[in-house]
Design a protein around this motif. Structure first.
Motif, PDB file in Angstrom:
ATOM      1  N   GLY A 213      40.314  26.629 -81.085  1.00 46.74           N
ATOM      2  CA  GLY A 213      39.301  25.826 -80.438  1.00 46.74           C
ATOM      3  C   GLY A 213      38.750  26.459 -79.189  1.00 46.74           C
ATOM      4  N   ASP A 214      38.475  27.733 -79.188  1.00 47.55           N
ATOM      5  CA  ASP A 214      37.979  28.413 -77.998  1.00 47.55           C
ATOM      6  C   ASP A 214      36.556  27.922 -77.702  1.00 47.55           C
ATOM      7  OD1 ASP A 214      40.297  29.667 -78.632  1.00 47.55           O
ATOM      8  OD2 ASP A 214      39.501  31.689 -78.623  1.00 47.55           O
ATOM      9  N   ALA A 215      36.377  27.268 -76.557  1.00 45.22           N
ATOM     10  CA  ALA A 215      35.089  26.638 -76.271  1.00 45.22           C
ATOM     11  C   ALA A 215      34.988  26.301 -74.795  1.00 45.22           C
ATOM     12  CB  ALA A 215      34.934  25.366 -77.102  1.00 45.22           C
ATOM     13  N   VAL A 216      33.746  25.993 -74.357  1.00 46.22           N
ATOM     14  CA  VAL A 216      33.529  25.468 -73.020  1.00 46.22           C
ATOM     15  C   VAL A 216      33.721  23.957 -73.088  1.00 46.22           C
ATOM     16  CG1 VAL A 216      31.845  25.080 -71.184  1.00 46.22           C
ATOM     17  CG2 VAL A 216      32.016  27.327 -72.261  1.00 46.22           C
ATOM     18  N   MET A 217      34.774  23.492 -72.425  1.00 51.09           N
ATOM     19  CA  MET A 217      35.133  22.082 -72.463  1.00 51.09           C
ATOM     20  C   MET A 217      34.445  21.267 -71.370  1.00 51.09           C
ATOM     21  SD  MET A 217      37.023  22.243 -75.079  1.00 51.09           S
ATOM     22  CE  MET A 217      37.651  20.571 -75.129  1.00 51.09           C
ATOM     23  N   ALA A 218      34.086  21.913 -70.263  1.00 42.86           N
ATOM     24  CA  ALA A 218      33.417  21.219 -69.167  1.00 42.86           C
ATOM     25  C   ALA A 218      32.469  22.176 -68.467  1.00 42.86           C
ATOM     26  CB  ALA A 218      34.439  20.666 -68.167  1.00 42.86           C
ATOM     27  N   PRO A 219      31.170  21.811 -68.348  1.00 44.46           N
ATOM     28  CA  PRO A 219      30.549  20.678 -69.021  1.00 44.46           C
ATOM     29  C   PRO A 219      30.630  20.862 -70.540  1.00 44.46           C
ATOM     30  CG  PRO A 219      29.052  21.674 -67.408  1.00 44.46           C
ATOM     31  CD  PRO A 219      30.189  22.607 -67.584  1.00 44.46           C
ATOM     32  N   ARG A 220      30.671  19.789 -71.282  1.00 48.49           N
ATOM     33  CA  ARG A 220      30.874  19.893 -72.726  1.00 48.49           C
ATOM     34  C   ARG A 220      29.734  20.655 -73.405  1.00 48.49           C
ATOM     35  NH1 ARG A 220      31.720  13.926 -74.672  1.00 48.49           N
ATOM     36  NH2 ARG A 220      29.975  13.674 -73.222  1.00 48.49           N
ATOM     37  N   SER A 221      30.112  21.666 -74.160  1.00 52.55           N
ATOM     38  CA  SER A 221      29.123  22.452 -74.906  1.00 52.55           C
ATOM     39  C   SER A 221      28.666  21.671 -76.133  1.00 52.55           C
ATOM     40  CB  SER A 221      29.726  23.786 -75.331  1.00 52.55           C
ATOM     41  OG  SER A 221      30.773  23.575 -76.261  1.00 52.55           O
ATOM     42  N   ARG A 222      27.615  22.154 -76.770  1.00 54.74           N
ATOM     43  CA  ARG A 222      27.139  21.510 -77.997  1.00 54.74           C
ATOM     44  C   ARG A 222      28.236  21.462 -79.055  1.00 54.74           C
ATOM     45  NH1 ARG A 222      20.928  23.562 -79.312  1.00 54.74           N
ATOM     46  NH2 ARG A 222      20.022  22.908 -77.300  1.00 54.74           N
ATOM     47  N   SER A 223      29.001  22.538 -79.180  1.00 56.50           N
ATOM     48  CA  SER A 223      30.042  22.550 -80.214  1.00 56.50           C
ATOM     49  C   SER A 223      31.129  21.525 -79.918  1.00 56.50           C
ATOM     50  CB  SER A 223      30.634  23.957 -80.364  1.00 56.50           C
ATOM     51  OG  SER A 223      31.279  24.380 -79.183  1.00 56.50           O
ATOM     52  N   VAL A 224      31.494  21.368 -78.642  1.00 58.20           N
ATOM     53  CA  VAL A 224      32.505  20.372 -78.275  1.00 58.20           C
ATOM     54  C   VAL A 224      31.975  18.963 -78.526  1.00 58.20           C
ATOM     55  CG1 VAL A 224      33.784  19.386 -76.330  1.00 58.20           C
ATOM     56  CG2 VAL A 224      33.693  21.867 -76.650  1.00 58.20           C
ATOM     57  N   LEU A 225      30.715  18.707 -78.172  1.00 54.22           N
ATOM     58  CA  LEU A 225      30.116  17.407 -78.449  1.00 54.22           C
ATOM     59  C   LEU A 225      30.113  17.111 -79.945  1.00 54.22           C
ATOM     60  CD1 LEU A 225      27.124  17.653 -75.963  1.00 54.22           C
ATOM     61  CD2 LEU A 225      28.986  15.977 -75.823  1.00 54.22           C
ATOM     62  N   ALA A 226      29.815  18.126 -80.749  1.00 53.28           N
ATOM     63  CA  ALA A 226      29.785  17.933 -82.198  1.00 53.28           C
ATOM     64  C   ALA A 226      31.179  17.653 -82.757  1.00 53.28           C
ATOM     65  CB  ALA A 226      29.177  19.157 -82.876  1.00 53.28           C
ATOM     66  N   ILE A 227      32.197  18.282 -82.171  1.00 49.46           N
ATOM     67  CA  ILE A 227      33.569  17.987 -82.571  1.00 49.46           C
ATOM     68  C   ILE A 227      33.895  16.535 -82.225  1.00 49.46           C
ATOM     69  CG2 ILE A 227      36.006  18.465 -82.087  1.00 49.46           C
ATOM     70  CD1 ILE A 227      35.151  21.353 -81.453  1.00 49.46           C
ATOM     71  N   GLN A 228      33.540  16.119 -81.028  1.00 51.67           N
ATOM     72  CA  GLN A 228      33.917  14.798 -80.551  1.00 51.67           C
ATOM     73  C   GLN A 228      33.218  13.679 -81.301  1.00 51.67           C
ATOM     74  OE1 GLN A 228      33.280  15.205 -76.308  1.00 51.67           O
ATOM     75  NE2 GLN A 228      35.320  16.051 -75.988  1.00 51.67           N
ATOM     76  N   ASP A 229      31.990  13.941 -81.797  1.00 53.96           N
ATOM     77  CA  ASP A 229      31.328  12.875 -82.559  1.00 53.96           C
ATOM     78  C   ASP A 229      31.632  12.958 -84.055  1.00 53.96           C
ATOM     79  OD1 ASP A 229      29.628  14.761 -83.735  1.00 53.96           O
ATOM     80  OD2 ASP A 229      27.902  14.250 -82.498  1.00 53.96           O
TER      81      ASP A 229
END
Length: 199
Positions: A12-28
């Motif tokens: 899950g290598d990603a920018v968690m804050a501020p939430r990146s588009r990929s993180v937002l897509a995971i969360q929804d």
């Protein structure tokens, strides 16, 4: 049904804050994203190039094509490139120092982080392309130890990793492109964050 992104990397290598588009897509629940990887040295368009400052590092693979920057060219993440989605935006102010936090779940030998911002007059109705971004990163964090094989622990990505980056002058909706370049592979991690600059 969730989409699984299957790339060359995993985890899950990603920018968690501020939430990146990929993180937002995971969360929804619309995307289950692993690392979004493509060739390093953006905005370069082709592969096979050596790092001019660290020639021992692995040459790059092909970076993502225009219109596929947010997804890093991964078909399973193509929705991240869409312009008809109202992406959640992080509120910022020109000149403020923004803390950008990466999460890493896979061991990475990191050479540098580059941060790009869209041009002041970019068009959000068009797909993200190199022409929409400034030519050079406005902020870079670089690990200078060389050769990389003698400094595996020093270059290893720490999780979390936070960078405090001063934002340029902008207004309205802008896109921050965060690129994490890997020394011992030809790839980089690509993360897109939508920002809204207060007037």
């Amino acid at each position: 049904m969730a989409i699984t992104i299957k790339g060359r990397g995993s985890g899950g290598d990603a920018v968690m804050a501020p939430r990146s588009r990929s993180v937002l897509a995971i969360q929804d629940g619309t995307v289950q994203a692993t690392a979004l990887e493509a060739g390093k040295f953006f905005p370069q368009t082709t592969g096979g190039h050596s790092d001019p400052a660290f020639h021992e590092d692995t040459p790059n693979s092909a970076p993502p094509a225009d219109g596929k920057i947010a997804s890093a060219g991964n078909p399973g993440a193509a929705q991240l490139d869409r312009t008809d989605i109202e992406w959640a935006k992080h509120q910022v102010v020109s000149g403020e120092v923004l803390d950008v936090t990466w999460s890493f779940t896979v061991l990475r030998t990191v050479r540098r982080f580059n941060y790009f911002l869209t041009n002041a007059d970019w068009d959000p109705t068009l797909p993200l392309a190199r022409s929409q971004f400034e030519d050079k990163p406005f902020h870079t964090v670089e690990n200078t130890q060389r050769p990389f094989w003698n400094y595996q622990s020093e270059l290893a990505a720490q999780s979390p990793t936070t960078h405090s980056i001063p934002l340029p002058q902008r207004t309205d909706h802008q896109v921050l492109l965060a690129v994490c370049e890997i020394a011992d592979t030809g790839t980089a991690l690509y993360q897109v964050i939508d920002l809204s600059f207060d007037s």
